[in-house]
Design a protein around this motif. Structure first.
Motif, PDB file in Angstrom:
ATOM      1  N   ALA A 172      28.846  38.299 111.279  1.00  6.61           N
ATOM      2  CA  ALA A 172      27.845  39.320 111.012  1.00  6.61           C
ATOM      3  C   ALA A 172      28.078  39.969 109.656  1.00  6.61           C
ATOM      4  N   ILE A 173      29.332  40.249 109.312  1.00  9.78           N
ATOM      5  CA  ILE A 173      29.653  40.847 108.022  1.00  9.78           C
ATOM      6  C   ILE A 173      29.259  39.909 106.885  1.00  9.78           C
ATOM      7  N   ALA A 174      29.558  38.620 107.026  1.00  9.45           N
ATOM      8  CA  ALA A 174      29.247  37.651 105.973  1.00  9.45           C
ATOM      9  C   ALA A 174      27.743  37.505 105.770  1.00  9.45           C
ATOM     10  N   MET A 175      26.996  37.445 106.864  1.00  5.74           N
ATOM     11  CA  MET A 175      25.543  37.313 106.731  1.00  5.74           C
ATOM     12  C   MET A 175      24.934  38.572 106.113  1.00  5.74           C
ATOM     13  N   HIS A 176      25.462  39.720 106.490  1.00  3.49           N
ATOM     14  CA  HIS A 176      24.954  40.962 105.908  1.00  3.49           C
ATOM     15  C   HIS A 176      25.285  41.034 104.422  1.00  3.49           C
TER      16      HIS A 176
END
Length: 206
Positions: free
Chosen positions: A189-193
């Protein structure tokens, strides 16, 4: 969760599903897509997909895969790719996989071959691994490419050596506590954000 039967005259438009209008819509969708047919939702998402893909290794039926897929839907990824076993635990996806494009690659080599001819004009797109392994680069300071495959390993072992080697770069999420790693679904989730911040909102990393 959801809404009941449509009240009043039915709205015009082929995107609406008569059964949902009649019986109510209990699906996990945003209000924009209430009462819409599934194929109409997919078509609308396709018109504005983001050009990053998500690849997930599936060698041990990791329960986190569903969570990663659900997040890929939230950020409207171009597609998600399952590397390894074709069958994966879909419970965590909460049916969001039905609104996405799924690809299966039996091996890392198959994923790499696909990526080599994907992207604009078939020029290929890079694989960007996400894992806190020796030699990895901080995600927070790396300028993610617009077209790319964000690759994630399994909870615990992380990216396999084969996928690490196939990646153009491996990034990690900076941590400041005592735990060795964060949950694989959270890291995804952090990487996609981070990709969204860079390419949707134009915020370059420092």
């Amino acid at each position: 969760m959801g809404v009941g039967p449509w009240q009043g005259p039915w709205p015009p438009g082929d995107e609406y599903d008569p059964d949902l209008l009649r019986e109510g819509d209990r699906r996990n969708v945003v209000d924009r897509y209430r009462y819409w047919r599934m194929d109409a939702v997919v078509a609308d998402l396709d018109a504005r997909r983001h050009p990053f893909h998500v690849a997930i290794e599936n060698w041990a039926h990791d329960l986190n895969i569903g969570s990663v897929v659900r997040t890929a839907n939230a950020f409207n990824a171009a597609a998600f790719h399952v590397v390894g076993r074709r069958r994966w635990n879909r419970r965590g996806a909460m049916v969001t996989d039905r609104y996405q494009h799924e690809h299966h690659h039996p091996s890392v080599a198959d994923l790499l071959a696909w990526a080599g001819s994907a992207g604009t004009g078939g020029a290929g797109i890079p694989l960007v691994g996400i894992d806190n392994v020796p030699g990895s680069v901080p995600l927070e300071t790396y300028d993610l490419p617009r077209e790319c495959v964000l690759a994630f390993g399994q909870e615990g072992p992380g990216l396999t050596p084969q996928l690490q080697e196939a990646c153009d770069v491996v990034l990690h999420v900076e941590q400041f506590g005592s735990t060795r790693s964060i949950n694989a679904g959270a890291a995804a989730a952090i990487a996609m954000h981070a990709w969204v911040r860079r390419h949707v909102f134009g915020q370059r990393p420092h």
